[in-house]
Design a protein around this motif. Sequence first.
Motif, PDB file in Angstrom:
ATOM      1  N   SER A   1       0.823  -1.194   0.000  1.00  0.00           N
ATOM      2  CA  SER A   1       0.000   0.000   0.000  1.00  0.00           C
ATOM      3  C   SER A   1       0.864   1.254   0.000  1.00  0.00           C
ATOM      4  CB  SER A   1      -0.927   0.018   1.224  1.00  0.00           C
ATOM      5  OG  SER A   1      -1.827  -1.058   1.171  1.00  0.00           O
TER       6      SER A   1
ATOM      7  N   ASP B   1      -5.789  11.901  -5.167  1.00  0.00           N
ATOM      8  CA  ASP B   1      -7.036  11.351  -4.628  1.00  0.00           C
ATOM      9  C   ASP B   1      -6.901   9.865  -4.292  1.00  0.00           C
ATOM     10  OD1 ASP B   1      -8.658  13.628  -4.597  1.00  0.00           O
ATOM     11  OD2 ASP B   1      -9.155  13.402  -6.716  1.00  0.00           O
ATOM     12  N   LYS B   2      -6.106   9.159  -5.070  1.00  0.00           N
ATOM     13  CA  LYS B   2      -5.891   7.726  -4.815  1.00  0.00           C
ATOM     14  C   LYS B   2      -4.944   7.511  -3.632  1.00  0.00           C
ATOM     15  CE  LYS B   2      -6.493   5.982  -9.533  1.00  0.00           C
ATOM     16  NZ  LYS B   2      -5.789   5.299 -10.635  1.00  0.00           N
TER      17      LYS B   2
ATOM     18  N   LYS C   1      -4.194   9.619  -1.116  1.00  0.00           N
ATOM     19  CA  LYS C   1      -4.581  10.265   0.141  1.00  0.00           C
ATOM     20  C   LYS C   1      -5.139   9.310   1.202  1.00  0.00           C
ATOM     21  CE  LYS C   1      -7.725  13.773   1.611  1.00  0.00           C
ATOM     22  NZ  LYS C   1      -8.733  14.692   1.139  1.00  0.00           N
ATOM     23  N   PRO C   2      -6.093   8.410   0.876  1.00  0.00           N
ATOM     24  CA  PRO C   2      -6.606   7.530   1.936  1.00  0.00           C
ATOM     25  C   PRO C   2      -5.555   6.577   2.507  1.00  0.00           C
ATOM     26  CG  PRO C   2      -7.794   7.149  -0.145  1.00  0.00           C
ATOM     27  CD  PRO C   2      -6.810   8.245  -0.373  1.00  0.00           C
ATOM     28  N   VAL C   3      -4.610   6.178   1.674  1.00  0.00           N
ATOM     29  CA  VAL C   3      -3.546   5.286   2.153  1.00  0.00           C
ATOM     30  C   VAL C   3      -2.658   6.033   3.141  1.00  0.00           C
ATOM     31  CG1 VAL C   3      -1.555   3.874   1.502  1.00  0.00           C
ATOM     32  CG2 VAL C   3      -3.578   3.954   0.012  1.00  0.00           C
TER      33      VAL C   3
ATOM     34  N   LYS D   1      -3.456   8.663   4.842  1.00  0.00           N
ATOM     35  CA  LYS D   1      -4.247   8.983   6.032  1.00  0.00           C
ATOM     36  C   LYS D   1      -4.217   7.808   7.017  1.00  0.00           C
ATOM     37  CE  LYS D   1      -8.728  10.658   7.555  1.00  0.00           C
ATOM     38  NZ  LYS D   1     -10.028  11.190   7.127  1.00  0.00           N
ATOM     39  N   ARG D   2      -4.376   6.610   6.477  1.00  0.00           N
ATOM     40  CA  ARG D   2      -4.329   5.411   7.329  1.00  0.00           C
ATOM     41  C   ARG D   2      -2.948   5.249   7.946  1.00  0.00           C
ATOM     42  NH1 ARG D   2      -2.462   0.697   6.024  1.00  0.00           N
ATOM     43  NH2 ARG D   2      -2.675   1.014   3.796  1.00  0.00           N
TER      44      ARG D   2
ATOM     45  N   LYS E   1      -2.464   7.637  10.788  1.00  0.00           N
ATOM     46  CA  LYS E   1      -3.183   7.184  11.983  1.00  0.00           C
ATOM     47  C   LYS E   1      -2.414   6.081  12.693  1.00  0.00           C
ATOM     48  CE  LYS E   1      -7.887   8.463  10.888  1.00  0.00           C
ATOM     49  NZ  LYS E   1      -9.277   8.019  10.711  1.00  0.00           N
TER      50      LYS E   1
ATOM     51  N   TYR F   1       0.617  12.852   3.428  1.00  0.00           N
ATOM     52  CA  TYR F   1      -0.813  13.090   3.635  1.00  0.00           C
ATOM     53  C   TYR F   1      -1.125  14.587   3.531  1.00  0.00           C
ATOM     54  CZ  TYR F   1      -5.459  13.265   5.577  1.00  0.00           C
ATOM     55  OH  TYR F   1      -6.802  13.521   5.753  1.00  0.00           O
TER      56      TYR F   1
ATOM     57  N   CYS G   1      -1.044  15.636  -0.058  1.00  0.00           N
ATOM     58  CA  CYS G   1      -2.248  15.164  -0.758  1.00  0.00           C
ATOM     59  C   CYS G   1      -3.443  16.053  -0.421  1.00  0.00           C
ATOM     60  CB  CYS G   1      -2.550  13.713  -0.395  1.00  0.00           C
ATOM     61  SG  CYS G   1      -1.449  12.509  -1.163  1.00  0.00           S
ATOM     62  N   CYS G   2      -3.570  16.415   0.842  1.00  0.00           N
ATOM     63  CA  CYS G   2      -4.658  17.315   1.242  1.00  0.00           C
ATOM     64  C   CYS G   2      -4.521  18.651   0.515  1.00  0.00           C
ATOM     65  CB  CYS G   2      -4.659  17.546   2.750  1.00  0.00           C
ATOM     66  SG  CYS G   2      -5.157  16.106   3.707  1.00  0.00           S
TER      67      CYS G   2
END
Length: 119
Positions: A22, A36-37, A39-41, A43-44, A47, A59, A62-63
Motif C-alpha cells: 500500500s 485522490d488515490k 490520500k486515503p492510504v 491517512k491510514r 493514523k 498526507y 495530498c490534502c
Amino acid sequence: MKKRYLLPLLAICCAGGTSAQSLSQAQKWFNNKEFDKAKPVFKRLVKQSPSNANYNFWYGACCYETGELQESLPYLEKSAERKVINGYLYLSKAYADLYRFDEAIENLDEHIYWLERKK
C-alpha cells in the motif's frame, strides 16, 4: 497445537506485506500526481504512525493538492518541524494560499536553506 499458531502468524505476515504494498502504491500515485488515490492510504498510515514525518508530509501534500488547505496544515507543519525538506515547500504554498505571507516566506527560506545544505 502447532496448527493453532500457524493461522495467526500467517495473518500477521500477510498484513505486513499488504501495508508495504500500500505504501509503495501510494508513493507511485503521489509521484504520478494521483493524489485522490494516494490520500486515503497516507491517512491510514498517519493514523498508525502519527509521529512519522514522511507520512505526515505525504498526507498533508495530498490534502493540499486536493484543495483541503486547512486540513493540510497540521500535517505539513509536523513534517517541517522534523526537517522534511519538501514539507517546507508545501507549507509555504499553503500559507501563501491562505494569505499568511510572512509564514510562507519563512518556510520558503527554510526550504531553500535545507536544499543548499543538502548539496
